[in-house]
Scaffold this motif. Structure first.
Motif, mmCIF file in Angstrom:
data_model
loop_
_atom_site.group_PDB
_atom_site.id
_atom_site.type_symbol
_atom_site.label_atom_id
_atom_site.label_comp_id
_atom_site.label_asym_id
_atom_site.label_seq_id
_atom_site.Cartn_x
_atom_site.Cartn_y
_atom_site.Cartn_z
ATOM 1 N N ARG A 78 0.827 -1.206 0.000
ATOM 2 C CA ARG A 78 0.000 0.000 0.000
ATOM 3 C C ARG A 78 0.864 1.260 0.000
ATOM 4 O O ARG A 78 0.534 2.250 -0.657
ATOM 5 N N THR A 79 1.960 1.207 0.727
ATOM 6 C CA THR A 79 2.869 2.357 0.744
ATOM 7 C C THR A 79 3.406 2.636 -0.653
ATOM 8 O O THR A 79 3.541 3.799 -1.064
ATOM 9 N N MET A 80 3.693 1.583 -1.416
ATOM 10 C CA MET A 80 4.208 1.753 -2.775
ATOM 11 C C MET A 80 3.139 2.235 -3.750
ATOM 12 O O MET A 80 3.465 2.694 -4.842
ATOM 13 N N GLY A 81 1.865 2.087 -3.385
ATOM 14 C CA GLY A 81 0.792 2.576 -4.250
ATOM 15 C C GLY A 81 -0.045 1.499 -4.892
ATOM 16 O O GLY A 81 -0.964 1.802 -5.663
ATOM 17 N N PHE A 82 0.225 0.219 -4.596
ATOM 18 C CA PHE A 82 -0.608 -0.851 -5.136
ATOM 19 C C PHE A 82 -2.025 -0.724 -4.593
ATOM 20 O O PHE A 82 -2.230 -0.423 -3.408
ATOM 21 N N ASN A 83 -3.006 -0.981 -5.471
ATOM 22 C CA ASN A 83 -4.404 -0.915 -5.070
ATOM 23 C C ASN A 83 -4.846 -2.320 -4.692
ATOM 24 O O ASN A 83 -5.116 -3.160 -5.548
ATOM 25 N N LEU A 84 -4.919 -2.589 -3.404
ATOM 26 C CA LEU A 84 -5.238 -3.931 -2.924
ATOM 27 C C LEU A 84 -6.744 -4.139 -2.845
ATOM 28 O O LEU A 84 -7.477 -3.273 -2.357
ATOM 29 N N ASP A 85 -7.189 -5.299 -3.341
ATOM 30 C CA ASP A 85 -8.604 -5.683 -3.275
ATOM 31 C C ASP A 85 -9.507 -4.622 -3.877
ATOM 32 O O ASP A 85 -10.493 -4.185 -3.274
ATOM 33 N N ALA A 86 -9.176 -4.204 -5.110
ATOM 34 C CA ALA A 86 -9.950 -3.155 -5.778
ATOM 35 C C ALA A 86 -11.237 -3.705 -6.380
ATOM 36 O O ALA A 86 -12.326 -3.190 -6.143
ATOM 37 N N ASP A 87 -11.123 -4.769 -7.192
ATOM 38 C CA ASP A 87 -12.277 -5.337 -7.885
ATOM 39 C C ASP A 87 -11.986 -6.813 -8.131
ATOM 40 O O ASP A 87 -11.055 -7.153 -8.848
ATOM 41 N N VAL A 88 -12.778 -7.681 -7.526
ATOM 42 C CA VAL A 88 -12.518 -9.113 -7.610
ATOM 43 C C VAL A 88 -12.563 -9.628 -9.044
ATOM 44 O O VAL A 88 -11.934 -10.630 -9.378
ATOM 45 N N SER A 89 -13.276 -8.933 -9.925
ATOM 46 C CA SER A 89 -13.401 -9.397 -11.313
ATOM 47 C C SER A 89 -12.190 -9.040 -12.164
ATOM 48 O O SER A 89 -11.971 -9.657 -13.209
ATOM 49 N N THR A 90 -11.421 -8.050 -11.740
ATOM 50 C CA THR A 90 -10.269 -7.628 -12.549
ATOM 51 C C THR A 90 -8.944 -7.677 -11.796
ATOM 52 O O THR A 90 -7.888 -7.511 -12.403
ATOM 53 N N ASP A 91 -8.980 -7.895 -10.484
ATOM 54 C CA ASP A 91 -7.740 -7.933 -9.704
ATOM 55 C C ASP A 91 -6.843 -9.086 -10.142
ATOM 56 O O ASP A 91 -7.316 -10.186 -10.445
ATOM 57 N N TYR A 92 -5.547 -8.830 -10.139
ATOM 58 C CA TYR A 92 -4.553 -9.896 -10.271
ATOM 59 C C TYR A 92 -4.340 -10.515 -8.892
ATOM 60 O O TYR A 92 -4.767 -9.963 -7.867
ATOM 61 N N LEU A 93 -3.681 -11.675 -8.840
ATOM 62 C CA LEU A 93 -3.445 -12.374 -7.578
ATOM 63 C C LEU A 93 -1.953 -12.589 -7.385
ATOM 64 O O LEU A 93 -1.292 -13.219 -8.208
ATOM 65 N N LEU A 94 -1.434 -12.052 -6.289
ATOM 66 C CA LEU A 94 -0.042 -12.257 -5.907
ATOM 67 C C LEU A 94 0.008 -13.292 -4.786
ATOM 68 O O LEU A 94 -0.592 -13.092 -3.728
ATOM 69 N N THR A 95 0.708 -14.394 -5.030
ATOM 70 C CA THR A 95 0.852 -15.439 -4.020
ATOM 71 C C THR A 95 2.280 -15.442 -3.489
ATOM 72 O O THR A 95 3.238 -15.560 -4.265
ATOM 73 N N LEU A 96 2.413 -15.280 -2.177
ATOM 74 C CA LEU A 96 3.711 -15.391 -1.508
ATOM 75 C C LEU A 96 3.729 -16.702 -0.727
ATOM 76 O O LEU A 96 2.926 -16.884 0.200
ATOM 77 N N SER A 97 4.618 -17.595 -1.111
ATOM 78 C CA SER A 97 4.770 -18.870 -0.409
ATOM 79 C C SER A 97 6.014 -18.790 0.467
ATOM 80 O O SER A 97 7.123 -18.618 -0.036
ATOM 81 N N ILE A 98 5.817 -18.912 1.780
ATOM 82 C CA ILE A 98 6.945 -18.833 2.716
ATOM 83 C C ILE A 98 7.656 -20.180 2.721
ATOM 84 O O ILE A 98 7.107 -21.188 3.166
ATOM 85 N N ARG A 99 8.892 -20.201 2.244
ATOM 86 C CA ARG A 99 9.682 -21.432 2.209
ATOM 87 C C ARG A 99 10.650 -21.509 3.397
ATOM 88 O O ARG A 99 10.913 -22.596 3.907
ATOM 89 N N GLU A 100 11.181 -20.376 3.809
ATOM 90 C CA GLU A 100 12.068 -20.338 4.971
ATOM 91 C C GLU A 100 11.805 -19.057 5.759
ATOM 92 O O GLU A 100 11.582 -17.993 5.181
ATOM 93 N N PHE A 101 11.837 -19.188 7.071
ATOM 94 C CA PHE A 101 11.724 -18.031 7.957
ATOM 95 C C PHE A 101 12.374 -18.467 9.267
ATOM 96 O O PHE A 101 11.707 -18.871 10.213
ATOM 97 N N ASN A 102 13.708 -18.426 9.308
ATOM 98 C CA ASN A 102 14.404 -19.025 10.440
ATOM 99 C C ASN A 102 15.656 -18.267 10.846
ATOM 100 O O ASN A 102 16.103 -17.346 10.154
ATOM 101 N N LEU A 103 16.213 -18.727 11.967
ATOM 102 C CA LEU A 103 17.336 -18.070 12.610
ATOM 103 C C LEU A 103 18.278 -19.144 13.134
ATOM 104 O O LEU A 103 17.853 -20.232 13.520
ATOM 105 N N SER A 104 19.588 -18.834 13.137
ATOM 106 C CA SER A 104 20.581 -19.760 13.684
ATOM 107 C C SER A 104 21.658 -18.967 14.406
ATOM 108 O O SER A 104 21.936 -17.812 14.074
ATOM 109 N N LEU A 105 22.288 -19.603 15.405
ATOM 110 C CA LEU A 105 23.463 -19.045 16.060
ATOM 111 C C LEU A 105 24.630 -19.957 15.725
ATOM 112 O O LEU A 105 24.675 -21.117 16.136
#
Length: 318
Positions: free
Chosen positions: A101-128
């Motif tokens: 939204r900060t960048m200016g993308f119009n989220l959930d504008a119109d379900v009939s014309t909206d594109y779909l961005l899918t983010l699949s989380i593959r890694e979200f981890n930490l190590s010491l």
């Protein structure tokens, strides 16, 4: 009762020896810790404010191992139980939406014309890691589909990494920095390209006509002018294609000569790149005259923004 001096000294000496040899409790290893996730980097504001289409966001958890702390070299026998707040999927979904939204993308504008961005989380981890310190890794698979569910941006991996030295207090900062780097690694310009109708078809060479009106081809106005001598002949047109992306069509009657109109293209599957393999066949018919047909290359018609011709009809021999 009084003790002899020698016995009293022996008791005191025994007590001092015991205090000196008594084992002190070992420092307990922190077995439960909560890392607070935060979006620590803001996106560039109003970067994509002139897009023609909206977009929806879908976040999936596809981690093979959902443990946040993967390795912990500080202990050879135990791995602390580390959790995050908020939960990973809800955090990624909420923070990415705010970032977009900060960048200016119009989220959930119109379900009939909206594109779909899918983010699949593959890694979200930490190590010491010994000699390295805290190491954070975030990996997101990015896919974009159009309104018809067709993949327009195939799965691309965005990766963010971060390394920091310090005690447990820098662990959250390391993970948050890795996440910020992953968001920055996403090709937002490429995603915005699909949501913007270009000024000319040649600027979106592979963008297919789907009927949604979201391509430069569909907004390109073509002038038609078809005449004949004598006038009053019937005009039909059909699509002749040599590319599998565009289907051939049957003849379609459009009017009689002189035929003049302006229309936009609505040929499913057509792109600027494959337009050279597609032709428009114009048929001119009039009772008592030989039927004539002419074909026009669509690439040429797109560039000239015109299809015009005149048929000099020849009488049939009696």
């Amino acid at each position: 009762m009084k003790f002899p001096i020698c016995i009293l000294n022996a008791i005191l000496l025994s007590g001092l020896v015991s205090c000196g040899t008594m084992k002190q409790p070992a420092a307990s290893l922190q077995t439960i810790a909560v890392l607070h996730l935060a979006l620590i980097e803001n996106a560039q504001a109003d970067r994509f404010v002139d897009l023609d289409y909206g977009i929806r966001l879908n976040v999936r958890d596809e981690r093979a191992n959902s443990r946040v702390l993967q390795k912990y070299d500080a202990s050879a026998t135990s791995l602390p139980d580390v959790t995050v707040s908020p939960e990973v999927v809800s955090f990624v979904s909420e923070s990415t939406r705010r970032y977009m939204r900060t960048m200016g993308f119009n989220l959930d504008a119109d379900v009939s014309t909206d594109y779909l961005l899918t983010l699949s989380i593959r890694e979200f981890n930490l190590s010491l890691l010994s000699g390295v310190g805290w190491s954070g890794t975030v990996q997101l698979n990015v896919t974009v589909h159009d309104q018809n569910g067709k993949t327009v941006y195939p799965s691309v991996v965005a990766v963010g990494r971060a390394n920091m030295r310090g005690n447990f207090s820098v662990a959250a900062q390391t993970l948050n920095t890795a996440y910020a780097n992953a968001l920055r690694d996403i090709d937002w310009d490429r995603i915005a390209f699909f949501l913007k109708r270009a000024a000319a078809p040649s600027l979106e060479k592979n963008k297919q006509v789907t009927g949604a009106g979201n391509t430069a081809l569909e907004s390109t106005v073509i002038r038609w002018y078809i005449d004949s001598a004598p006038k009053g002949a019937d005009i039909s047109i059909r699509v002749v294609s040599s590319t599998p992306d565009v289907k051939n069509t049957n003849q379609n009657y459009v009017g009689s000569t002189p035929y003049e109109t302006t229309e936009t293209f609505d040929i499913k599957g057509l792109t600027f790149n494959n337009s050279g393999d597609v032709q428009i066949e114009v048929t001119c018919e009039k009772p008592g005259y030989i039927t004539q047909r002419r074909r026009f290359n669509l690439r040429q018609a797109i560039e000239q923004k015109e299809i015009s011709t005149k048929f000099n009809l020849i009488k049939e021999e009696e």
